[in-house]
Write a protein that holds these residues in place. Structure first.
Motif, mmCIF file in Angstrom:
data_model
loop_
_atom_site.group_PDB
_atom_site.id
_atom_site.type_symbol
_atom_site.label_atom_id
_atom_site.label_comp_id
_atom_site.label_asym_id
_atom_site.label_seq_id
_atom_site.Cartn_x
_atom_site.Cartn_y
_atom_site.Cartn_z
ATOM 1 N N VAL A 171 0.864 -1.183 0.000
ATOM 2 C CA VAL A 171 0.000 0.000 0.000
ATOM 3 C C VAL A 171 0.896 1.227 0.000
ATOM 4 N N ASP A 172 0.367 2.344 -0.500
ATOM 5 C CA ASP A 172 1.160 3.566 -0.548
ATOM 6 C C ASP A 172 0.246 4.762 -0.374
ATOM 7 N N ALA A 173 0.865 5.920 -0.118
ATOM 8 C CA ALA A 173 0.136 7.171 0.075
ATOM 9 C C ALA A 173 1.087 8.322 -0.192
ATOM 10 N N ILE A 174 0.515 9.496 -0.451
ATOM 11 C CA ILE A 174 1.280 10.720 -0.687
ATOM 12 C C ILE A 174 0.833 11.760 0.331
ATOM 13 N N VAL A 175 1.794 12.354 1.024
ATOM 14 C CA VAL A 175 1.518 13.392 2.018
ATOM 15 C C VAL A 175 2.231 14.662 1.590
ATOM 16 N N SER A 176 1.679 15.814 1.975
ATOM 17 C CA SER A 176 2.273 17.092 1.588
ATOM 18 C C SER A 176 1.965 18.119 2.655
ATOM 19 N N ARG A 177 2.813 19.158 2.709
ATOM 20 C CA ARG A 177 2.639 20.250 3.656
ATOM 21 C C ARG A 177 3.455 21.451 3.185
ATOM 22 N N PRO A 178 2.837 22.658 3.088
ATOM 23 C CA PRO A 178 3.626 23.859 2.759
ATOM 24 C C PRO A 178 4.625 24.173 3.869
ATOM 25 N N LEU A 179 5.809 24.581 3.484
ATOM 26 C CA LEU A 179 6.884 24.889 4.443
ATOM 27 C C LEU A 179 6.848 26.382 4.747
ATOM 28 N N GLU A 180 6.695 26.708 6.032
ATOM 29 C CA GLU A 180 6.536 28.095 6.450
ATOM 30 C C GLU A 180 7.617 28.546 7.412
ATOM 31 N N GLU A 181 8.549 27.667 7.781
ATOM 32 C CA GLU A 181 9.584 28.017 8.743
ATOM 33 C C GLU A 181 10.942 27.612 8.206
ATOM 34 N N VAL A 182 11.952 28.329 8.666
ATOM 35 C CA VAL A 182 13.337 28.026 8.320
ATOM 36 C C VAL A 182 13.959 27.228 9.458
ATOM 37 N N GLY A 183 14.723 26.208 9.127
ATOM 38 C CA GLY A 183 15.388 25.410 10.145
ATOM 39 C C GLY A 183 15.226 23.929 9.866
ATOM 40 N N GLN A 184 15.607 23.130 10.866
ATOM 41 C CA GLN A 184 15.570 21.677 10.705
ATOM 42 C C GLN A 184 14.146 21.153 10.846
#
Length: 537
Positions: A171-184
């Motif tokens: 099974v598989d899936a795709i996740v995503s999230r906009p990046l709003e911060e700088v750093g690790q």
């Protein structure tokens, strides 16, 4: 298949309550332990089914890179190859991009399935954790959902229940999230499988760093009581080099988003689009009927190589007459600059600057070390006209009155309305004067104190140079109301010498207390001499 199992299953001849047979020889050394052997019961749990061990694969989804020859290879001088290459690492990730990852769970076993599989993903930023829905969290079983929904089936947006993955499948899936911060950042993936004593958990962590592709610097200059010019310098901070994801960026859009009550207008157009007026609600009043040639479109593309920079200029002003009457005071928020950019392979990103605020209008040298007011020298390059000094003094008076009503708040230092309880501001002064020709100028005198004041305006000749007062050097204004009360007075001046001069030497005297409030230079003016049709500057 044992006799005990048959009896429990209700086989003929079975008698309830018959004790189980003794354990095999050598399995129990202590006879008392025989009492711990489970008694027959219809509610005894079934043995858990065996399960296979899953294999977790995680990969970031990103655009390929242009193929480039290896260092030292012999070949044509072209730096780009005809093919694309897939990155083998997470690569360089910039703020404003959307991080997208592929999660795959495989069953490499040839005999056993993976039972009761659930997958959860989280993105940990420097400030908090964000859940990443993938549809494999296992919220509830399908039968429970069907029963709750009246047998109509589950919604596509609901997470699937625990899954059984057959041998050789996955099974598989795709996740995503906009990046709003700088750093690790850390991508945390947890896989749970099995049930009961055979339940297991597999956790994996993937660390990556998010950097800013652009360095943004701002410079704000006040252009009046109700407007400011905001200059934004954008520098490409990406590192050049093959395989790093760095290199040139294209600024596809440059806008300034003001708060409610203000509008922002791009000055000059040019690089990066955004030629019109942007209101507080984000609506763009740009004239879209104009067509652009291919050359003009290329020139306005905003291409920035590593280390290059470009400066944008915006005019932020009041959106209505009421907002213009209030003005823009020191510390008021002007908005944020927002830039959209693209990489070489079409990856898009969006980054915003920090909140831009109106700078103070307090002129240098106005306050001496003992706290008394002093006259600003002409070399300070500060003039009251279009500086917003009167608006700042009014805002400082309002803030001080609010603090006086809250005794718990303490104020450090002298407030601007205490230093300048009265301000004098020219109304539409001329930018040019003709030599030897008297001109009348209107001055607005505002009382920012909390008490009425009997004021006298004085134009002191000893402190004037080039442009001096003509006629009466003082005028009585009578009683001026407190908290923003004002009076308009006419003063006549004449230019004695050609050149660029400051109109200064203005002071206001409180006839009740005798306090003198010296004013900064009111405005600057260029004096010219006309001889018939010939102009001498």
């Amino acid at each position: 298949s044992s006799p005990y199992a048959q009896q429990q299953a209700g086989a003929p001849g079975g008698t309830a309550g018959i004790p189980p047979p003794p354990p095999p020889a050598g399995s129990m050394s202590d006879p008392t332990s025989y009492a711990n052997y489970p008694l027959p019961s219809s509610a005894s749990p079934s043995q858990p089914l065996p399960t296979a061990t899953p294999t977790l694969k995680v990969m970031r989804l990103q655009a390929p890179q242009l193929g480039q020859p290896n260092a030292g290879s012999l070949g044509p001088a072209c730096l780009l190859g005809p093919s694309c290459t897939l990155p083998d690492t997470f690569g360089v990730i910039h703020i404003g991009e959307t991080f997208t990852a592929y999660l795959g769970v495989l069953n490499a076993d040839s005999d056993l399935p993976i039972r009761s599989l659930t997958v959860t993903a989280q993105l940990q930023t420097p400030s908090r954790r964000w859940p990443l829905p993938c549809g494999l969290e296992g919220g509830s079983s399908s039968s429970d959902r069907d029963g709750a929904a009246g047998g109509t089936g589950m919604d596509d947006d609901d997470p699937m229940g625990p899954l059984d993955v057959q041998p050789g499948t996955g099974v598989d899936a795709i996740v995503s999230r906009p990046l709003e911060e700088v750093g690790q950042h850390i991508l945390r993936v947890e896989v749970a499988y099995g049930s009961g004593p055979t339940s297991r958990t597999l956790r994996k962590f993937y660390r990556f760093n998010v950097s800013s592709p652009l360095h943004i610097r701002e410079l704000t200059v006040r252009a009046g009581d109700d407007r400011c010019y905001v200059s934004i310098a954008v520098e490409n901070a990406s590192s050049a080099g093959a395989g790093t994801g760095g290199g040139g960026l294209t600024i596809s859009a440059a806008d300034f988003h003001p708060p409610v009550g203000l509008v922002a207008e791009r000055v000059g157009g040019g690089v990066g689009g955004g030629f019109g007026i942007v209101a507080a609600d984000g609506s763009d009043h740009t004239d879209c009927t104009k067509t652009m040639s291919a050359v003009s479109l290329y020139e306005t593309s905003g291409r920035l190589e590593p280390g290059e920079s470009y400066r944008y200029l915006f005019l932020v002003r009041a959106a209505s007459e009421d907002a213009a009457l209030r003005g823009i005071a020191c510390g008021d928020e002007l908005g944020k600059a927002v830039f959209a950019w693209r990489k070489a392979m079409g990856e898009t990103g969006r980054i915003a600057s920090a909140s831009v605020r109106c700078p103070p209008a307090q002129p240098p040298g106005l306050v001496s070390e003992d706290g008394t007011t002093s006259v600003v020298a002409a070399s300070s390059k500060f003039v009251v006209h279009r500086s917003g000094l009167s608006v700042d003094a009014a805002a400082a008076a309002a803030n001080r009155m609010a603090r006086d009503q809250a005794p718990s708040q303490q104020q450090g230092g002298a407030s601007l309305d205490k230093i300048l309880p009265v301000t004098v501001e020219p109304i539409d002064p001329p930018s040019h004067l003709e030599l030897g020709k008297p001109v009348e100028i209107k001055l607005l005198v505002v009382n920012h104190s909390s008490e009425p004041m009997r004021l006298q305006l004085q134009m002191r000749l000893a402190q004037m140079s080039g442009v001096v007062v003509c006629g009466l050097s003082f005028k009585n204004l009578g009683e001026v109301s407190p908290s923003g009360g004002s009076s308009v007075v006419d003063v006549r001046v004449v230019a004695l010498v050609t050149g660029l001069f400051y109109v200064q030497g203005c002071s206001v005297v409180d006839l009740t207390t005798g306090r003198e409030v010296a004013q900064p230079p009111l405005f600057n003016v260029f004096v010219e001499r006309r001889d018939g049709n010939r102009l001498e500057q």
